[in-house]
Write a protein that holds these residues in place. Structure first.
Motif, PDB file in Angstrom:
ATOM      1  N   LEU A 101       0.845  -1.196   0.000  1.00 58.82           N
ATOM      2  CA  LEU A 101       0.000   0.000   0.000  1.00 58.82           C
ATOM      3  C   LEU A 101       0.878   1.243   0.000  1.00 58.82           C
ATOM      4  N   ASN A 102       0.269   2.391  -0.297  1.00 60.18           N
ATOM      5  CA  ASN A 102       1.070   3.615  -0.228  1.00 60.18           C
ATOM      6  C   ASN A 102       1.465   3.930   1.208  1.00 60.18           C
ATOM      7  N   SER A 103       0.854   3.240   2.165  1.00 55.42           N
ATOM      8  CA  SER A 103       1.262   3.346   3.563  1.00 55.42           C
ATOM      9  C   SER A 103       2.466   2.463   3.854  1.00 55.42           C
ATOM     10  N   GLY A 104       2.811   1.581   2.895  1.00 56.68           N
ATOM     11  CA  GLY A 104       3.965   0.709   3.053  1.00 56.68           C
ATOM     12  C   GLY A 104       3.656  -0.677   3.551  1.00 56.68           C
ATOM     13  N   LYS A 105       2.447  -0.933   3.992  1.00 55.74           N
ATOM     14  CA  LYS A 105       2.107  -2.249   4.515  1.00 55.74           C
ATOM     15  C   LYS A 105       1.786  -3.226   3.385  1.00 55.74           C
ATOM     16  N   GLY A 106       2.027  -4.519   3.657  1.00 59.66           N
ATOM     17  CA  GLY A 106       1.775  -5.543   2.656  1.00 59.66           C
ATOM     18  C   GLY A 106       0.408  -6.176   2.835  1.00 59.66           C
ATOM     19  N   ASN A 107      -0.392  -6.189   1.791  1.00 63.37           N
ATOM     20  CA  ASN A 107      -1.739  -6.746   1.833  1.00 63.37           C
ATOM     21  C   ASN A 107      -1.932  -7.784   0.738  1.00 63.37           C
ATOM     22  N   ALA A 108      -2.934  -8.625   0.922  1.00 60.43           N
ATOM     23  CA  ALA A 108      -3.321  -9.598  -0.103  1.00 60.43           C
ATOM     24  C   ALA A 108      -4.832  -9.703  -0.127  1.00 60.43           C
ATOM     25  N   ALA A 109      -5.383  -9.866  -1.320  1.00 59.30           N
ATOM     26  CA  ALA A 109      -6.835  -9.998  -1.477  1.00 59.30           C
ATOM     27  C   ALA A 109      -7.135 -11.163  -2.402  1.00 59.30           C
ATOM     28  N   VAL A 110      -8.154 -11.936  -2.041  1.00 57.23           N
ATOM     29  CA  VAL A 110      -8.618 -13.044  -2.875  1.00 57.23           C
ATOM     30  C   VAL A 110      -9.651 -12.515  -3.862  1.00 57.23           C
ATOM     31  N   ILE A 111      -9.461 -12.837  -5.137  1.00 61.70           N
ATOM     32  CA  ILE A 111     -10.388 -12.402  -6.181  1.00 61.70           C
ATOM     33  C   ILE A 111     -10.957 -13.626  -6.872  1.00 61.70           C
ATOM     34  N   THR A 112     -12.281 -13.713  -6.914  1.00 60.81           N
ATOM     35  CA  THR A 112     -12.971 -14.815  -7.569  1.00 60.81           C
ATOM     36  C   THR A 112     -13.474 -14.349  -8.919  1.00 60.81           C
ATOM     37  N   THR A 113     -13.013 -14.986  -9.978  1.00 63.55           N
ATOM     38  CA  THR A 113     -13.499 -14.611 -11.304  1.00 63.55           C
ATOM     39  C   THR A 113     -14.869 -15.228 -11.532  1.00 63.55           C
ATOM     40  N   GLY A 114     -15.736 -14.501 -12.233  1.00 62.66           N
ATOM     41  CA  GLY A 114     -17.087 -14.978 -12.481  1.00 62.66           C
ATOM     42  C   GLY A 114     -17.118 -16.073 -13.524  1.00 62.66           C
TER      43      GLY A 114
END
Length: 505
Positions: free
Chosen positions: A410-423
């Motif tokens: 993120l622009n805050s510097g923290k590391g994130n992950a998100a799960v994305i389900t394709t339709g």
């Protein structure tokens, strides 16, 4: 006297009346009154839905690194251990600016994470690249070692549970390197990179994994100076690697090349421009390159700086030369940054993720694309990160859970992950042309039984119908008045317990 007064139209015919044909069941037909289809083998199968419709959506992001200095994120999926592995650089690791990998587990629409394990004790130039070697069931991380004269190095990682261990790092470039990208195909790890000490010339080298180590073949120069952001995919049909990059020497035009590997030696084809305009939009990744094995095409997603919009274009490889269809717009809002992409083999769709700078909070945005011929079409967008704009996007497809995982800082510097389900649509054996009729009774698998076919009157196992209403077979095997495709018309109800199965060719 003796006259019989009918109380219902169905009294005109007995149960199961009209045009019954005996068929062998392909799989058990559970009861009378079930819609059935005609299989390619000439048998009858009950209409079934093997999976429900899946909606294009993103889960809630999960933090994998709480430190405010996460950079250079990249991600791969280890199918042998059913884990995702993220590589990244972090100022707060010990020693300062060390690089590490962390192992993640997908559950539903979320992720959980193990403990980071350092693979480089020096700064890596805010960039890492990671790929899964499915031949040896290892991950390979390529990076720039700033503590050792910016040399290009690679290291093999072995996932165990929620942790990872490493072999010894191996040098693939003795000079200063940048813009490193690694790709796997046909048992080979191809590393494309820019040699800073050689006027930023793009070069390629092939690595072979053995145990916990990697060895390299002959390094080959493209001869193209001032190359930036090489990004590759593997074309499994042609057995070639396809690379898109930013040609800094030629006004940052979008360019591409096919690489053929013989043994452990890569060979560059001729450069082909896919956009005669700048694709530059900051130092973050500017290209997404993916291969579609169903369409046998590759797709490049990029930013058109002249038009300030995001586009994608379909490439066809013939021999060692790519040719292109017409570019298709996927983001009309304006600045499109940190572009990357992946391919969903289950839904047969491409996923493009990017930072949309012309929307409030610069959200992380995702869009699906479907290739047809030499073009690609897009649906609607979703947001996977609504606040604290994502940078250094990485994307991997989890073939066990049939989901993408986006990893980013993120622009805050923290590391994130998100799960994305394709339709994707419901999977069913019902098509617009194979509806046979309605079962007259339960039929065991491979046994024979009667089916009332089109042109007949089905009057067994049916209840609660509304006379004079049209009824349709639904993809889940039910019968209702819902007409929405892919439902297929059966016929018109004559009574509460019978349907005239109208003949249709």
């Amino acid at each position: 006297q003796g006259l019989y007064r009918m109380t219902n139209l169905s009294d005109l015919f007995p149960a199961g009346a009209g045009k019954q044909v005996s068929f062998v069941a392909d799989g058990a037909i559970s009861a009378a009154g079930k819609p059935v289809v005609l299989t390619a083998a000439g048998k009858a199968a009950e209409v079934v839905q093997t999976s429900p419709e899946v909606v294009f959506a993103a889960g809630t992001p999960v933090e994998f690194n709480a430190d405010a200095s996460t950079e250079g994120t990249a991600i791969a999926y280890d199918s042998s251990n059913e884990k995702v592995v993220v590589s990244y650089a972090n100022y707060y690791l010990t020693p300062t600016w060390a690089a590490a990998c962390i192992v993640g587990t997908v559950s539903g629409t979320s992720t959980s994470w193990g403990t980071p394990v350092v693979f480089s004790s020096g700064e890596v130039g805010h960039q890492t690249s990671i790929v899964f070697d499915s031949t040896n069931n290892k991950v390979v991380i390529a990076y720039r070692d700033e503590a050792d004269s910016n040399k290009g190095k690679a290291i093999v990682g072995t996932v165990s549970g929620t942790s990872i261990s490493y072999g010894t790092a191996v040098e693939f470039e003795s000079g200063a390197t940048s813009q490193i990208n690694c790709t796997f195909g046909n048992g080979e790890v191809l590393i494309c990179y820019c040699d800073i000490g050689d006027t930023n010339t793009m070069k390629a080298i092939v690595g072979t994994v053995s145990g916990t180590s990697i060895s390299f073949g002959t390094q080959v120069s493209s001869g193209w100076t001032w190359s930036e952001n090489p990004t590759a995919c593997y074309d499994s049909t042609a057995d070639k690697f396809f690379v898109g990059w930013r040609d800094n020497l030629n006004s940052n035009y979008g360019s591409s090349v096919v690489i053929t590997v013989t043994g452990t030696t890569p060979a560059f084809g001729s450069a082909v421009t896919f956009l005669s305009a700048s694709i530059y939009n900051g130092p973050e990744p500017v290209l997404g390159v993916t291969y579609d094995p169903v369409a046998d095409k590759s797709v490049i997603a990029y930013y058109n700086h002249a038009l300030t919009k995001g586009y994608a274009i379909v490439a066809t490889i013939t021999g060692t030369t790519p040719s292109y269809g017409t570019a298709v717009l996927f983001n009309d809002n304006g600045d499109t940054e940190s572009i990357t992409s992946g391919y969903d083999p289950d839904g047969e769709k491409h996923l493009i993720i990017y930072k949309d700078q012309d929307v409030t909070n610069d959200p992380g945005t995702a869009i699906e694309g479907t290739v047809s011929g030499t073009s690609i079409s897009f649906g609607t967008t979703i947001i996977y990160q609504s606040t604290a704009a994502p940078v250094y996007n990485g994307l991997a497809y989890d073939t066990t859970n049939n989901k993408f995982v986006a990893a980013y800082s993120l622009n805050s510097g923290k590391g994130n992950a998100a799960v994305i389900t394709t339709g994707r649509d419901e999977v069913t054996n019902l098509t617009s042309t194979n509806l046979l009729g309605i079962s007259d009774a339960a039929i065991s698998d491979t046994a024979s039984g009667n089916i009332t076919v089109k042109g007949g009157i089905a009057a067994t196992g049916l209840t609660s119908l509304t006379p004079a209403s049209d009824y349709y077979a639904q993809t889940d095997g039910t019968i209702s008045t819902v007409t929405t495709s892919p439902a297929v018309k059966l016929g018109r109800a004559l009574s509460a317990t019978s349907i005239d199965l109208e003949y249709q060719s």
